[in-house]
Structure formats: structure tokens, C-alpha cells
Design an enzyme around this catalytic site. Structure first.
Site, PDB file in Angstrom:
ATOM      1  N   GLU A  14       0.809  -1.216   0.000  1.00  0.00           N
ATOM      2  CA  GLU A  14       0.000   0.000   0.000  1.00  0.00           C
ATOM      3  C   GLU A  14       0.849   1.277   0.000  1.00  0.00           C
ATOM      4  O   GLU A  14       0.559   2.231   0.718  1.00  0.00           O
ATOM      5  CB  GLU A  14      -0.996  -0.049   1.158  1.00  0.00           C
ATOM      6  N   ASN A  62       8.451  -3.053  11.635  1.00  0.00           N
ATOM      7  CA  ASN A  62       9.538  -2.105  11.489  1.00  0.00           C
ATOM      8  C   ASN A  62      10.373  -2.509  10.290  1.00  0.00           C
ATOM      9  O   ASN A  62      10.197  -3.577   9.725  1.00  0.00           O
ATOM     10  CB  ASN A  62      10.380  -2.081  12.763  1.00  0.00           C
ATOM     11  N   HIS A  84     -18.464  -9.439   5.557  1.00  0.00           N
ATOM     12  CA  HIS A  84     -17.141  -8.888   5.832  1.00  0.00           C
ATOM     13  C   HIS A  84     -16.445  -9.725   6.887  1.00  0.00           C
ATOM     14  O   HIS A  84     -16.955  -9.894   7.991  1.00  0.00           O
ATOM     15  CB  HIS A  84     -17.251  -7.428   6.317  1.00  0.00           C
ATOM     16  N   GLU A 127     -12.995  -9.417   8.405  1.00  0.00           N
ATOM     17  CA  GLU A 127     -11.669  -8.891   8.711  1.00  0.00           C
ATOM     18  C   GLU A 127     -11.033  -9.843   9.714  1.00  0.00           C
ATOM     19  O   GLU A 127     -11.698 -10.306  10.644  1.00  0.00           O
ATOM     20  CB  GLU A 127     -11.783  -7.481   9.302  1.00  0.00           C
ATOM     21  N   HIS A 182      -8.560  -8.269   0.859  1.00  0.00           N
ATOM     22  CA  HIS A 182      -7.823  -7.037   1.119  1.00  0.00           C
ATOM     23  C   HIS A 182      -6.599  -7.334   1.975  1.00  0.00           C
ATOM     24  O   HIS A 182      -6.636  -8.236   2.806  1.00  0.00           O
ATOM     25  CB  HIS A 182      -8.729  -6.016   1.806  1.00  0.00           C
ATOM     26  N   GLU A 183      -5.555  -6.592   1.750  1.00  0.00           N
ATOM     27  CA  GLU A 183      -4.263  -6.793   2.431  1.00  0.00           C
ATOM     28  C   GLU A 183      -3.712  -8.199   2.229  1.00  0.00           C
ATOM     29  O   GLU A 183      -2.982  -8.718   3.071  1.00  0.00           O
ATOM     30  CB  GLU A 183      -4.360  -6.475   3.939  1.00  0.00           C
ATOM     31  N   GLU A 193      -8.988   4.801  -0.701  1.00  0.00           N
ATOM     32  CA  GLU A 193      -9.137   5.360   0.641  1.00  0.00           C
ATOM     33  C   GLU A 193      -7.868   6.070   1.106  1.00  0.00           C
ATOM     34  O   GLU A 193      -7.924   6.900   2.009  1.00  0.00           O
ATOM     35  CB  GLU A 193      -9.547   4.276   1.641  1.00  0.00           C
TER      36      GLU A 193
END
Lengths: 681, 681
Positions: free
Chosen positions: B140, B163, B379, B381, B449-450, B474
Site C-alpha cells: 500500500e 519495522n 465482511h 476482517e 484485502h491486504e 481510501e
């Protein structure tokens, strides 16, 4: 038990009748990427209370268990910085203590990772210890007896799949339950209770000052425990007594576990079972169906190698024998597809838990078993891909329900997938609990192998009836490394946490291993019988082959008779590493069973039958080592005597080197009295 | 394409019409704990073949796809040591090549771990590259346009949870699909096809010599791929053309994927949908139901905070609008319990996928939707706990079937559980495939997504209709970091792998973010419309709020009209980073739709409608930027024109800075002809 804050740091210590057991020992945590939770504390609240109740285990060694303790709940708060809170709760029993940390909800602490638990157990001297190495993935070592100052785990070749760096990074770390004997003859057992959503604790041994510190099992990233406040650690437990027998009869670990979460437990039943198992262990037949999954026949099927054990015809033979001889259950390993390449290669996908091998007819076998009154026991070996098993749990248990399996034996041989997790880490601890819960939803009992060693969760999940999680009887066949003393140590160590599926009952003690004829078991036959009493498990295997039992049907009578669930248990005498004698009363019956075992040294003892009912006469069937029996040179020599006894009787037992005695005591019928008249003293 | 062995080492190179594209580049592998598989090879067999067929995608940009290639299969064997075998297969298409490694069954190689894939792509010069950083967990990022020699990923703040050391250890590694433009105006795209049971490939950039090498995503232990022979790698793909438009119309990636594994695909349907979504993104309402799960009311329920978006009444408003305006589907995020603490804390257990929040009535909502002709979209998630989702997949999909959900949007925000796995690693790659397969079994379409960026698997699993796996619309709200050129690059990069759920259609382009009124989108309104054509997806969202659409119902007409599945596609003009114009013909219809977009610079162009049917007249409804439109200063200014056109027409388009034009072309009716008489030229 004394708790104190010294310069902001929490400590506890423990004495028994004025004699120090644990010296001032530190409490607290080092956290990852944030300030440690180990100092600058003050006590903001302290509550004392007492508790006394009796509860009834679903399956157990006794009918009723008294849970009687005083508790001290201490609320700590940091005096500086984030002013975080930490509670410590102690429960003091007659036979020891338990304590745990509680992480209350609070403004400045929510999610955190434990890098190190600082809990210490500072011993008062260089005690004698019975220990196995602190391996993150295995408990299947034989015990070493040494002083604390002599602990050195790296003398062992590693048993788990892996290497020392991955699995045993600490040369001086040992597994719990650890049993110790002090110079002043105190027996001390250190373990934990109710291991839930936390990683298992090993003990790091400081050989110089005899202090032990918690050593938690890490995940792939070296993190020990992922915590969210509103939670707590397992109980850290210390059993203490000047009587070894009291250690064995302690119910402290069970009492520190939560009551049953299963409302209706009527479907949870103890059971003896046989298995298409020992023939696999000994190399007579094999788990797998084909020599290679890379070559298939024109019809698309594998080429069978013809020595697959779990074929329908062979399974039926076991069903016949079990049915004819009063054994309720049958385990079949290798029934399912996937055994050609199931472990050692760290596969994510291996078994699917539903597809039988072509020569195993699931319907036919289960119909036949039902007709013969035999309960089939499902086998779900995971090859340590817990990730795969998790994904297929629903499917696996639906199959069990469909085919009326009431019990499953699970296994975790190999390196854990998800890669880098360990058998004893938090992720797997949660996995085992998930399996037990899912099994309960499906009314299936579970017997886990290669799981983390138990911590009394069979109270909370009574369908979690047994684990292996230790060096089982099959190691007497795998290796020459299990000494005859092994079974005299296990009840003080591994079994302190819960029942063990030790798989006793091997009758053919020599010349059973197809490839290694020199191999032999490390007990006499009579000792194999005695293990049914000394090694507690509500699921108890009759592990040998039908034909080996057929050769000794008189001795097999004890296995037929012996109970697996008990109204009462008397630990008559015990010394870790030397001997154990236990008497147990069958649940809902007048029958008693006694098991007496010794280590490599023969032993004579006399036991009083003062536990019997007053005024009643019993027939004692005594399965003893023959005069010339010896575990090494003459293991299968036994004799069976029947004598009439009562509460005043004293039985003299003579145990051979590596031997034992098993006794069944039944109320004497008129016929018994007649037939035994002459023998009665 | 030339393959050769030089001193035992395999190399390939690629030219296009005599012009070098890829110089001699190495092939092979470094394995863990055993000899590398990269040298001492000789060719033991070589097979050439050709293939030509047409196949019909279930959903697609064109009705029929030609799959035409020549293949070269090379069998290599080590001349020394273990004499291991490795096959390399090339497929040469008109617009590029694909090659993969195959690991045949063989005596001395079975299970192994890949430490490094040595595949290189040695470029011929310091090309212009459009790249995002090689993050193991996110795609992204916004694109940087620079020379290969200037790639430096660490200039970016990390986006994935983690990180740089964990997620972006290589400062010079970029994601694929990577698009390059050479000094001699060749467009090159490097990616992979059919990523199955392997970890995703990044490209390490050697800035000195312009060579790229495969950089595979590791697991928690640093292992890249676990392999068992009898398998192969994904295809490494290189698209080449002197026409940018040819890169966009290439079907090479799809052609390198396996045909559909789903037999009956009649239930797989394209769809436009709205969502209780943008109001969550913009802070108007929230996913979660309560401010704290630590405080509950006396009845045991959470205290609601009253700004939970997915409440029954609010959802019904969306259903009403969608139903009245010809939108088929509705996504509702935050319907389920668990949003209070769902990501960022690396929880294993978070959502259970079945329990609604107290103010969302699953039955009532679904009954109402059915009555109004709206398909609810589930959905799921996961908060990146793929382990938890895996365990609950059966349950989740059973719920969808029960309530008649035909599509699910999944999400993986956060650090992956199992801890230490990555979004782009082999374990997750297998997870995504499992989800797609399970969904197919339940006749549910999936929009991930992701997830890892796609590699054409929508051919094999046509129910896997879309992914985000890139920087979606978005981000124009989250950040000021997405430049107006973004959507002119995405089709050359992210979308080369497959459809993207980009969520276009935002009409209120300023002052929408509750907390940050200064935020604005980086396009004009007309460009938002054009994205429905330029950003291909069979699931296409109308992402804005009903009230914002109600304010511009004339413009919304385009969203109502535009198709999502196509019989034909013409890439009219394209230049990465500058502009794209695409025309598409609706499946089973005469309608065409055109989308034209530009970057931050305004643009005038003229497009021929020569793709229209001869002899037919069409009404073109042109949704254009108003004269004074500008993405920054006046984004919502648009004008709509209707003109009569035919195959000879040329339309002059004027796109504002950051603007676009959307055109619908429908066969003109008699009424149309009458009403448009005056405007017709």
C-alpha cells in the site's frame, strides 16, 4: 508462606513446620520493549480468606476431593513511572502452596509481551533431584538422579525433532514437575497448575546457589507470552512433605484448576483398550500403506507393500480378542492416508483426518466393532502440524460422530507447524485446550500424546482423560535407555500433573522387536501388571499383541479385572527411584487392586490390608514374580496365588530385580471360601 | 529467449526483435543445510512444443482469450555429487515470456528448504522504474518514478505493522509487478504468475549494474520456501513491448495460470456494491460498538458509544438507496463483535466471524435486503490472525450460506499470526488459496484485502474475483501521499496481476473527513467516474455515502450504468505516470464505456470511436471535467453532455489537472435521436 516487598521488589518464602523450604525468592516480569514489571512496588491492598469444600471428580483416584486452603491476595502498584498494577495471589494448603500473578485492567497496561518471568524458587541446599532436560518440545527423556549442583542437560542426545540450540538452549534447565529430596528428608515438588493461554515453565538451575528460576518456552520470535490484562498466569506450585507418599496423594494441582466446564459429563467413561499399535512399534507391521507415494498403479491407486497393520482383517482379529476378553476399546493407528511422509519434513499439510487407507474399511470395521461391543478409538496423529489439525478439527470430529467414536488419541510427533512454535509454547498450549474443547462439544474423550505435560486441566475438561507427554512404555522397546527405576519416579514427576497413557501390559518381554531381537523390556511381567495400579489413567491400554496375551491368559486375568476409575486410593509406601506400592478401590465396587513395583533391585515388603472393610472376607489374587524372576535374565517368570484375606491381613511381597506384584482383592463368595479353605492361613 | 549452460551454470537471456531486453541472467537455488542447486549442471533433455487455444474467462476484460506460446522444457542434471535433477520450462508468447523451475521426483532430493532463489533479471540499462518498496507485509505504498540506480526504499516510512528490520530488511528491494521503461522506449513488466505454495518474489535492485534478483519472503525462521519434489515454482514473467498499451492488454499472466478448478461457475456474478464503509474511513461512525470491553452493564452487555456505523437502521438506509439506484450489493463493515481490539496487538484469537454486534440484527437486515433485491456482502476482517480465521473458516462460511451471502470481503490488517509469518510468505500464500477454495465449496465469491498481490489466480479460482493488495482510493483520504498520477501507474503494476477493488466513486471530494476537514481527494469527480473503466474489477464499489450521491444523481447515472464484466477491451492510449484511456464493451450488450484519466497535468486528447459497430448510432453520455475544474481547487466541477456518435466519430476530451472523462455509449433509440437532434454534429 511469607510475602514481602524489599526496596520495592516482591519476594516470597516458604517454610514447613518452621523448617525453611524456599528462601526469599523474587517475583515479577521483564516485558518486551517496555519497562519491567519487577520493582518500585508498594502494597495497596491485601486480602486474606479461607476456603473449604469437597468436590467430586468425574474420573479420578478418589471419589471426593477436599479443597481446603487459606488465600492471600496482594495488590501491588508501582510508586513511580506508569504506576502499573500487578496482583499476586497465594493459596496455602496443608501439603504445599500455589501462587499466581494477576494482571488487572488498568490505564497504563493492556497488551504486552513477557520476555522473562522472574519467579524464583531458591532452595535451601543442594538437594537430590530427579530431573529430565528442559527441552521445549519433548518430555520423553529418562530421569537422572543427581544433586542440583550436578544438573547438566547437554549430556543427553536431543530427543525432540531439532537441535540443542533450538530446543534446549539452556544447558541447566529442567522440566517440571521436578521432585527434590532435601538432606533433612523433605520431599519437594515444583510444577504449575492450570496452564492456560501461557507458555510452559521450565526451571533454570543455578548450580552455585541452588536457586531455580522460571524459564518460559518462547515462540519463533523469542517472545514468551502474549498477555492482555484482565488475565493471570498459571499457578506456580510447591508441594512439600516429609512423607513421599503425601506427594503422591496430593490433590493440590487439581484443586488449583477450575471446576469442570462441561455440564453433562455422563458420556465420559473410563476404559481399557487394545491397539493395532505394538506391532507397529516393534516393526512387525507398518503405519504406512505404500513404500512410495510417487508411484501409482494404472488405476491411480498406490502400490501396497503388504505389511500395512491397519487392514480390516487384522483389525477384526483385535476386535475379536478384545471382545472375548472384556477389553472395551480398540485403537487403530495407520488407518488413514498420509503415513508415508508424515513427520520430520515440517510439512504444513499432511493428514486430512478423514480418508482411510484403501485396505481399511471404516464402515465395515465400525459395524463389526459395534456388533462385538467394542468402542473404536480414533487416531489423529498430526505429525506436529497443529496448524493443519486446527483447520480440520471440525471435519475430524464430525467423522468421529458419524462413526460413533467416543475417544480420540492425538499425537504431535515432529517439529511444530506453525514453523518455529514449540510443543510447550503458548500457541500450542492454546491448541491443546482448543482440541479438548472441540472434543467436548462433540462428546469425544481425548488422550494426547507428545503434548505439553499436564497441569491438572483434566478437572476443567474431564473429557481430556489422559496424556502421554513423558517417556512411555514403548521406550523400553525403542531404546536401552529406560532404567527399571523409571516407573518409580514417574508418579512423582510426570504424573503429578495428570493421568498418563503409559501403555503398560507387555507380556512378551524379549525377542519382540523384528529388527533387533536383542531388545528387551526393563521390567518383569508381574511389574507390567502392577503398573495398571501405580500409573494412574482412566484410559488404560493393554498394549501387547493378542497372541502374547493368549500365551498367558492366567496373567491376563488381572488386566481384565483391574479397574480404571477409583473411589479411593492409598499410597502405601513410596520412595522416588526405589519403589512404590499403591492400593486403589474400584469405583462403585468393593474390589481393591494393589500394585507394587521396585527399581532394578529386588525388594521384600509386607503390606497391611487395613484399608479393607471391617468384617468382610476377600479373595486376594496375587500376581507375583516367580522366585527366579529377574527383569534382565528371566522377565516372564511369574506365579499366581489366591488367598483369603481380611482387614487384619498382612501380605508379604517379594519383588524381583525390576519386578513387581499386582493384587486383586474381591469379596469372597461361598464358593471361593470353599475352594480356598486349604490355602487360607 | 536463449537458454544456455555456462561452466555448468544455467543462464537465460531475452531479446525482442533483436533488441536485448534481459542480458544473460542466472538461474538456480541456494538450499538450506545442503549443497546449492545452482551449478555443475548438464542438459540431459530438451523438448520444444507449441500451443494455441482460445479460452473463455468466467469474468473478464474480454470474452475470449488466446493462449498461444512456444515452450522449451529443459531437463538438467548435476554432473557431480548427488546428481540431482532440475527442470526449467520456458513459455514464449508474443508479448513476453514466462519460465518456471520444476523439481522432479528423484532419488537424492525430496524435501528441502530454499534459502535463496538465484533467478536474476539483468537489465540492459538504467531504466526508468515505477516502484514501491519491497515490504513483506504491504503493497500500500505510493509509486516512485526513478531510475533503477536511484531506487532507495528506506526513504519511505513503513506502512505495514512492524519495522524496517522485520518488514523491509533490504533497502534496495522493490515489489512486483515492476514496470520499467528503457531509454529505447521498451516497456518491460516483471512479475510472477500462479503463485501457489511458494513465497512471493520481490526484486532486489543492484543499483550499480541494473541487475535484479529474486528476493523471496521468509518465514519466522528466515526460511523462504518449503519444497517437496514433484512440484514447481510460480512462473517468473517478463512482458515486453514498445507499446505501453500492449502491456495493459497482455493476457500472459492469466495464460500461465491453470484453468478453472471450479466446475460449475454459474453462481459467479459481477456486481456493483455500496458499503457501510466510507463513513467508517472518514470517522463519521465507527466499526466498534463500545469504547471499552472492560466495562459492561448490569445485564452483562457492553455500554454502546452510540456512533457504531453497522446498526440495523443505518444499514437499511443503504439498502434503500442501493435498491432505488440499481446497485446490487451492500457490504457492511463492523457488523460483528470484536472491533474494539482487533489489530495491532498481535492477538491470536480476535473475531469469531459469527456473532453480530447487539445493534445489528442479522436476520432482519438480510430479510430486508432480500425484500429489496440487495445482495449482502459478508465482511471477514481477520486482524491478520490468519490462524484464527483458518480455524473458523467452516463456521464462517456456514453462516454465509445460512444467510444467503454470495460474496465475502476479507481483510488482513496487522501483523500476521502465526507470529513471524508475513502477508507475502508461503504460509499466507497457502492460506489465501485455502480461503478461495473453501469459498468456492460454499459458492461464495471472495474479495481479499491486504493479501499478497495477485498473480492471475482468478483464472484458476474464478470466485476469487478481486483483491485490494495495493494502495486503494481510501489512501486519498488517509493521507496526502497519493499523487494524482497514482491511478495512471496502477494498471501497469498492481493490476497486471489481477482485478483490484480500488473503491472508486467518491463524489464529495473535500471536507469529508470528520476530524481533518482540510483533507481532500486527489482527483476530480469526473476522474472518479472514469476509474470504473480504467481500474478493472468484476466487483466494483460505489464507495461514497448515499447522501453524497443524492447530491449529484446526474453524475451517479454513470455508476448506475457502467458495466463490471466485459466482452471486449481496447486500450486506446496509455503512458505510465501520465495518462490512460480505455474503452470496454459490456458483456452481452452493445454498450461501450470509456474511461480517460490524467495525472496532475491537464490533458487534451481526441479518441476515435472506431471500435463501435459499423452502421449503428450511439448516444454518448460524456461525464467531463468542467472548464474550471481542478483536482485541488475545484474538484467537484463537472459537466454532462449527450451526443450522437458512430464508428467514424472522434471525441475531443479535455481533462483537468488530476481529471478524467467517463463516457457511456448506448445504441440510440428513436426518442434519443429526436431529443438530441440539435446537438448532433
Amino acid at each position: 508462606m511469607i510475602f514481602q516487598i524489599k526496596n520495592g521488589v516482591p519476594f516470597y518464602s516458604l517454610t514447613r513446620k518452621g523448617i525453611p523450604v524456599i528462601k526469599d525468592s523474587r517475583l515479577g516480569f521483564i516485558l518486551k520493549d517496555r519497562a519491567a514489571l519487577d520493582k518500585d512496588f508498594s502494597i495497596i491492598d491485601m486480602k486474606e480468606s479461607a476456603f473449604d469444600e469437597n468436590w467430586t471428580p468425574v474420573l479420578g483416584e478418589v471419589k471426593s476431593i477436599r479443597n481446603n486452603y487459606k488465600s492471600l491476595a496482594i495488590a501491588l502498584k508501582e510508586t513511580t513511572g506508569e504506576k502499573r498494577k500487578l496482583n499476586i495471589v497465594f493459596k496455602v494448603f496443608n501439603d504445599g502452596i500455589g501462587f499466581r500473578y494477576e494482571f488487572p485492567n488498568q490505564p497504563n497496561l493492556k497488551y504486552f509481551i513477557i520476555s522473562t518471568e522472574l519467579t524464583a524458587f531458591n532452595l535451601t541446599g543442594d538437594h537430590k533431584a530427579f530431573w529430565i532436560p528442559g527441552d521445549y518440545d519433548s518430555n520423553e527423556y529418562h530421569y537422572t538422579t543427581s544433586k542440583i549442583s550436578e544438573v547438566d542437560t547437554w549430556q543427553f542426545p536431543i530427543i525432540s525433532m531439532g537441535n540443542k540450540i533450538d530446543n534446549m538452549p539452556d544447558q541447566y534447565s529442567v522440566q517440571t514437575p521436578l521432585v527434590l529430596k532435601s538432606a533433612n528428608d523433605l520431599y519437594i515438588n515444583i510444577h504449575e497448575a492450570a496452564l492456560v493461554n501461557y507458555s510452559a515453565m521450565q526451571l533454570h538451575v543455578n548450580r552455585a546457589d541452588f536457586s531455580l528460576t522460571a524459564n518460559l518456552t518462547p515462540d519463533a520470535l523469542g517472545n514468551k507470552v502474549y498477555v492482555r490484562t484482565g488475565s493471570h498466569t498459571p499457578w506456580r506450585t510447591i508441594l512439600v512433605s516429609d512423607q513421599a507418599t503425601e506427594i503422591l496423594s496430593s490433590k493440590l494441582i487439581l484443586n488449583l484448576n477450575e471446576p469442570s466446564k462441561i455440564e453433562n459429563t455422563s458420556w465420559i467413561k473410563p476404559m481399557k483398550f487394545m491397539g493395532v499399535w505394538w506391532e507397529l512399534q516393534t516393526g512387525i507391521s507398518s503405519w504406512n500403506y505404500t513404500s512410495s507415494i510417487d508411484s501409482v498403479m494404472p488405476n491411480g491407486q498406490y502400490v501396497p507393500h503388504k505389511h500395512h497393520g491397519a487392514n480390516t482383517a487384522n483389525v477384526k482379529k483385535y476386535i475379536d480378542f478384545a471382545s472375548q476378553n472384556g477389553i472395551q476399546g480398540l485403537l487403530v493407528e495407520g488407518w488413514n492416508k498420509g503415513w508415508e511422509e508424515w513427520t520430520g519434513e515440517w510439512q504444513d499439510e499432511n493428514f486430512n483426518y478423514v480418508t482411510p487407507n484403501p485396505d481399511f474399511d471404516l464402515t465395515e470395521v465400525n459395524d463389526y466393532a459395534e456388533q462385538k461391543g467394542i468402542q473404536m478409538i480414533m487416531h489423529n496423529e498430526t505429525g506436529a502440524s497443529a496448524a493443519n489439525y486446527d483447520r480440520r478439527l471440525d471435519t475430524a470430529f464430525r467423522l468421529m460422530n458419524k462413526f460413533n467414536y467416543h475417544a480420540v488419541k492425538t499425537g504431535y510427533v515432529g517439529k511444530i507447524t506453525p514453523h518455529g512454535e514449540h510443543h510447550d509454547g503458548q500457541w500450542m498450549v492454546n491448541h491443546y485446550e482448543r482440541v479438548a474443547k472441540k472434543a467436548a462439544q462433540h462428546r469425544v474423550m481425548v488422550d494426547m500424546h507428545e503434548s505439553v505435560r499436564p497441569t491438572g486441566l483434566n478437572r476443567t475438561y474431564p473429557n481430556w482423560v489422559a496424556d502421554k507427554a513423558g517417556r512411555g512404555n514403548e521406550w523400553n522397546s525403542f531404546s536401552d535407555g529406560t532404567t527399571p527405576e523409571h516407573e518409580t519416579i514417574m508418579p512423582f514427576t510426570r504424573l503429578i500433573g495428570g493421568p498418563m497413557d503409559y501403555t503398560p501390559g507387555i507380556f512378551k518381554l524379549r525377542n519382540y522387536a523384528k529388527e533387533i531381537p536383542a531388545r528387551q523390556m526393563h521390567t518383569t511381567l508381574a511389574k507390567q501388571l502392577a503398573l495398571y495400579v501405580t500409573m494412574y489413567s482412566p484410559l488404560q491400554m493393554a498394549a501387547d499383541l493378542p497372541e502374547n496375551y493368549s500365551a498367558h491368559l492366567d496373567a491376563f486375568q488381572f488386566i481384565k479385572d483391574v479397574a480404571t476409575d477409583w473411589d479411593d486410593t492409598k499410597i502405601i509406601e513410596a520412595e522416588p527411584g526405589d519403589y512404590i506400592t499403591i492400593a486403589r478401590k474400584e469405583k462403585g465396587s468393593d474390589n481393591w487392586f494393589v500394585g507394587a513395583i521396585t527399581d532394578e533391585n529386588k525388594r521384600s515388603t509386607a503390606i497391611s490390608l487395613n484399608f479393607l472393610d471391617k468384617g468382610k472376607k476377600y479373595i486376594a489374587s496375587i500376581y507375583a514374580d516367580a522366585e527366579n524372576a529377574d527383569w534382565k535374565s528371566n522377565p516372564e517368570a511369574y506365579k499366581i496365588e489366591r488367598v483369603l484375606v481380611n482387614i487384619s491381613s498382612v501380605l508379604k511381597l517379594k519383588l524381583a530385580n525390576g519386578g513387581g506384584t499386582a493384587i486383586s482383592l474381591k469379596l469372597a463368595s461361598t464358593d471361593d471360601l470353599k475352594s480356598l479353605k486349604k490355602q487360607t492361613k
